[in-house]
Design an enzyme around this catalytic site. Structure first.
Site, PDB file in Angstrom:
ATOM      1  N   HIS A  52     -11.123  26.972  19.264  1.00 57.44           N
ATOM      2  CA  HIS A  52      -9.757  26.666  20.020  1.00 57.44           C
ATOM      3  C   HIS A  52     -10.111  26.581  21.375  1.00 57.44           C
ATOM      4  CE1 HIS A  52      -7.785  28.094  16.218  1.00 57.44           C
ATOM      5  NE2 HIS A  52      -7.778  26.590  15.974  1.00 57.44           N
ATOM      6  N   GLU A  55      -9.358  29.711  24.080  1.00 59.75           N
ATOM      7  CA  GLU A  55      -9.287  30.835  23.857  1.00 59.75           C
ATOM      8  C   GLU A  55     -10.545  31.371  24.468  1.00 59.75           C
ATOM      9  OE1 GLU A  55      -7.124  30.594  19.630  1.00 59.75           O
ATOM     10  OE2 GLU A  55      -9.173  31.072  19.765  1.00 59.75           O
ATOM     11  N   HIS A 142     -12.135  34.293  18.316  1.00 56.10           N
ATOM     12  CA  HIS A 142     -11.017  33.973  18.759  1.00 56.10           C
ATOM     13  C   HIS A 142     -10.176  34.849  19.383  1.00 56.10           C
ATOM     14  CE1 HIS A 142     -10.681  29.913  15.746  1.00 56.10           C
ATOM     15  NE2 HIS A 142     -11.564  30.611  15.145  1.00 56.10           N
ATOM     16  N   GLU A 206     -10.357  37.643  15.343  1.00 55.02           N
ATOM     17  CA  GLU A 206      -9.292  37.826  16.380  1.00 55.02           C
ATOM     18  C   GLU A 206      -9.618  38.772  17.309  1.00 55.02           C
ATOM     19  OE1 GLU A 206      -7.484  35.215  17.088  1.00 55.02           O
ATOM     20  OE2 GLU A 206      -7.267  34.090  15.107  1.00 55.02           O
TER      21      GLU A 206
HETATM   22 ZN    ZN Z   1      -8.322  30.373  17.602  1.00 56.00          ZN
END
Ligand code: ZN
Length: 328
Positions: A52, A55, A142, A206
């Site tokens: 992404h 990020e 992420h 994350e």
């Molecule tokens: Zn992500």
């Protein structure tokens, strides 16, 4: 049509290699950099970021590791692939250009023509070319869109019944990632691809909330940064004994997809991941269908009412005692 990776295709390092500290640093493609130690110590490690593009913190972590390697300040003992997955989205300053890349792995990239479809196909080839040795690790890094009641968490992809690994849970806890979400089905995420196709220990990690470039408080990522560097710079990584009390485990309870034009979430945009609601509370309305909390302890995660019709708008999860996991 000009390539969306245009800015990266001028005079570049692609196809070249550099020698530093008894290792070769090979530039396979834009954002695809492999460090090959002359005497590899047995692990193949992948760090990916920017699946992404907005990020930012993981991109900064990977950049800093690479700078330190190229400057001779971080000596790599393990074969390592650094993957900046979606440079076009980074340039755009967006999560993606056309498609969420983390739904395009394990062959799903064959079903479309977006820049992300093309890049995911190439990334699969690079990962396949990279993994050679038996011990394989992939940390797909992420940051989340919203706050989280557990700031750092990792998704443990579906293992197809294989036991969960204490060593990996301990490594993640040492990284400051004390919360694990167990995925109980095949998906088209990058980490599941590495698990399924390459028998790697792979995780979607994350690391906290999205901030613009330069505005990340890197001290919040210091533990992860330290452990990632240790993983590739030491021959045998020393970890503490597994301690069940360090880990919060959640199991996916339900996936709520958006199927109707009028889909709405019944809580504010800034509600944190892992927030618990009372049983019976209406979480979402998909057209005429209400989705209520069915089980006590059920919590929400990854809500996004704006997804395309047919895609996941919300997950709910439920805590699971560590003792109930099959561990090895
Ligand atoms: Zn992500």
């Amino acid at each position: 049509m000009p390539s969306v990776l245009g800015p990266y295709e001028g005079p570049s390092l692609i196809g070249t290699a550099q020698r530093v500290n008894s290792a070769s640093v090979e530039f396979w493609d834009a954002g695809v950099i492999v460090v090959e130690p002359d005497a590899p110590a047995g692990k193949d490690v992948v760090f990916s970021c920017a699946v992404h593009g907005d990020e930012t913190a993981p991109i900064e972590m990977v950049r800093d590791m690479l700078h330190d390697i190229l400057a001779g300040q971080l000596t790599v003992k393990q074969r390592t692939l650094f993957l900046i997955a979606n440079p076009a989205a980074i340039v755009n300053g967006t999560r993606f250009v056309d498609m969420n890349m983390n739904r395009l792995f394990s062959g799903a990239h064959a079903n479309g023509n977006s820049p992300e479809h093309a890049r995911a196909a190439k990334i699969e080839q690079y990962v396949g070319r990279f993994f050679k040795q038996q011990q394989r690790f992939h940390y797909d890094l992420h940051t989340a869109i919203r706050d989280s009641a557990h700031e750092k968490f990792a998704v443990y992809p579906f293992t197809h019944g294989a036991p969960y690994k204490k060593q990996q849970l301990t490594f993640l806890a040492e990284c400051g990632v004390d919360t694990i979400l167990l995925n109980q089905a095949p998906t088209t995420t990058f980490s599941y691809f590495s698990v399924r196709e390459h028998q790697a220990d792979a995780f979607t990690v994350e690391l906290g909330k999205v901030r613009p470039f330069g505005q990340n408080d890197m001290s919040r990522f210091a533990k992860a940064d330290t452990m990632f560097r240790k993983l590739i710079a030491t021959e045998t990584l020393q970890l503490p004994e597994f301690d069940a009390s360090r880990h919060h485990i959640y199991d996916v309870c339900r996936t709520i997809n958006r199927t109707a034009q009028n889909f709405e979430l019944n809580f504010p945009d800034d509600v944190a991941n892992f927030t618990e609601f009372d049983t019976g509370f209406v979480l979402a309305r998909d057209g005429e269908t209400p989705y209520r909390v069915e089980r006590s302890g059920e919590r929400i995660i990854f809500p996004n009412a704006q997804v395309a019709i047919g895609q996941r708008a919300l997950l709910t999860v439920i805590p699971l005692p560590v003792e109930q996991l099959e561990l090895v």
